[in-house]
Design an enzyme around this catalytic site. Structure first.
Site, PDB file in Angstrom:
ATOM      1  N   HIS A 128       0.833  -1.208   0.000  1.00  0.00           N
ATOM      2  CA  HIS A 128       0.000   0.000   0.000  1.00  0.00           C
ATOM      3  C   HIS A 128       0.871   1.262   0.000  1.00  0.00           C
ATOM      4  O   HIS A 128       0.375   2.360  -0.253  1.00  0.00           O
ATOM      5  CB  HIS A 128      -0.919  -0.009   1.217  1.00  0.00           C
TER       6      HIS A 128
ATOM      7  N   ASP B 115     -10.300 -10.514 -17.831  1.00  0.00           N
ATOM      8  CA  ASP B 115     -10.362 -11.736 -18.649  1.00  0.00           C
ATOM      9  C   ASP B 115      -8.968 -12.014 -19.206  1.00  0.00           C
ATOM     10  O   ASP B 115      -8.496 -11.325 -20.110  1.00  0.00           O
ATOM     11  CB  ASP B 115     -11.378 -11.545 -19.772  1.00  0.00           C
TER      12      ASP B 115
END
Length: 466
Positions: free
Chosen positions: A151, A377
């Site tokens: 982060h 995808d």
């Protein structure tokens, strides 16, 4: 679930990072992120035969454009050494469970098995990978891809950009039509870190708690959201449509207030904080694919204890909406050349710190519902489910994601173990007469998220659904 980690390696960028990009200095916002990792797990019901080789090759090509991820963070000097050491890639296999069964009855411990080891480390050694990926395949078919990132360098929007770019690079159909994403890493030049903390250190917000934080997922499907929204005004007094996210935040906040009153026997003042993605909202606007931390903390007005006793969902919806609008307006010019936007950010951070120090009840949300993780995808279909990597730092935190259908919200609630039971038993907005359901014998309610793979269960010993 037994998971065997077959192989681990470092994937380097396909071509070397140019010398002029070797030192990536983090921004002021990056500096105030704690030493923690966050993760997304993507579940696929199919995979190609040589999926690991394909993923490694496309990852290597993608890292050319996301060069800081292949470097190492130098903590003392506040920069990433873009030395091309690589992203950790782990190939793993689940030995005793099929994907469909896992997704239907997953619990926290099982999800942890799908995450790379690096995710659980909270220190920042100079040899630690900034990103770690674990691809776990299942006996008959199916694949889980877990992506963990520091982060300190990335936020959820940046991770979305990376995953979209990587999946496009791995998908031959997308390569054919030229679906390329060009990230930028210019945010630190707009909000640079200049060796001072404005009186605030991220260490002040770290919580080494003496209790166990557990995570459970509460599913608000389209029907449940329609029912809840019917009980409030569809348009706010300022003319804004009430979003599904704001309704869910209000419902969970009300349950958190009830929980807090039950614990302390009195009502406390409370505030709500959440990061706001300021990309495309600043003047001038920043690109959607600007990478780094650019989700800036917001804070509602302090709601006094007396008001908290009687506050309803409608009032909470209004409080949250007003906060978001005000913060977007306040932050609009933080990157303008004629002002130092760090002053505006630190003012909010100090107010959050003050609320904690004064013992006010702080409710935390993080909205990931607009991120397109379900669009990833890789060439073998879109995910049948996406999940987070549960955090263990802050009790009272809720992370919101869209469901697979795109019309519901999954709320991942983080609470200490003793509080979670009280939270689940709430008979107010969270309850609606809905009790705990055993994971082994779930009650089929219209509020469940459904797919052809069956009902997706929640974490923990029991499922909780709204």
């Amino acid at each position: 679930m037994k998971v065997n980690k077959i192989n681990r390696k470092l994937i380097k960028p396909h071509s070397p990072t140019p010398q002029n990009l070797k030192n990536y200095y983090i921004s002021f916002v990056d500096k105030h992120m704690g030493p923690m990792n966050f993760a997304v797990v993507l579940f696929y019901d199919s995979k190609p035969q040589k999926y690991n080789l394909q993923l490694e090759e496309s990852l290597s090509k993608t890292l050319v454009h996301f060069y800081p991820l292949a470097g190492r963070y130098i903590k003392n000097d506040h920069y990433v050494d873009c030395n091309d050491e690589g992203v950790e890639f782990i190939e793993a296999e689940a030995l005793d469970v099929e994907l469909i069964d896992l997704v239907a009855k997953i619990d926290t411990d099982q999800l942890n098995d799908l995450l790379p080891d690096q995710y659980f480390r909270i220190y920042e050694a100079s040899h630690d990978p900034i990103m770690s990926i674990q691809a776990t395949h299942f006996p008959c078919n199916g694949l889980a891809i877990a992506i963990s990132v520091s982060h300190r360098v990335f936020d959820a929007s940046s991770l979305e950009t990376f995953i979209a770019s990587w999946s496009n690079a791995n998908n031959p159909d997308h390569n054919t039509v030229g679906l390329t994403i060009t990230p930028s890493f210019h945010l630190p030049s707009l909000l640079p870190y200049k060796d001072h903390d404005f009186g605030v250190s991220s260490d002040q917000f770290s919580t080494e708690e003496d209790y166990t934080i557990i995570v459970k997922r509460f599913v608000f499907n389209e029907e449940a959201l329609t029912r809840l929204r019917s009980k409030i005004k569809p348009i706010s007094t300022n003319g804004y449509t009430i979003s599904r996210v704001r309704v869910v935040c209000a419902v969970i906040t009300k349950a958190m207030i009830n929980l807090d009153r039950a614990k302390h026997s009195i009502s406390r003042d409370f505030v709500i904080t959440q990061p706001i993605n300021m990309r495309e909202r600043t003047i001038p606007p920043q690109p959607k694919h600007a990478c780094g931390n650019f989700s800036i903390p917001s804070l509602t007005r302090c709601v006094a204890a007396e008001e908290a006793k009687e506050i309803g969902i409608q009032e909470l919806v209004d409080v949250i909406g007003e906060d978001v609008r005000n913060c977007i307006a306040d932050y609009a010019e933080i990157v303008s050349p004629d002002r130092d936007g760090r002053d505006t950010i630190i003012k909010t951070i100090n107010l959050i710190k003050e609320a904690w120090m004064l013992g006010k009840h702080v409710v935390i949300f993080s909205d990931w519902s607009k991120f397109g993780f379900y669009k990833a995808d890789f060439g073998f279909g879109k995910p049948i489910w996406t999940s987070i990597g549960p955090q263990r730092r802050f009790s009272g935190t809720t992370l919101l994601m869209s469901d697979r259908e795109g019309d519901g919200i999954e709320a991942w609630v983080h609470l200490n173990q003793d509080d979670m039971h009280l939270f689940e038993q709430d008979e107010g907005p969270m309850g609606h007469g809905c009790k705990n359901r055993s994971r082994r014998q779930p009650r089929r309610s219209a509020a469940w998220t459904r797919s052809e793979y069956g009902e997706i269960g929640c974490f923990g010993r029991a499922d909780a659904n709204i």
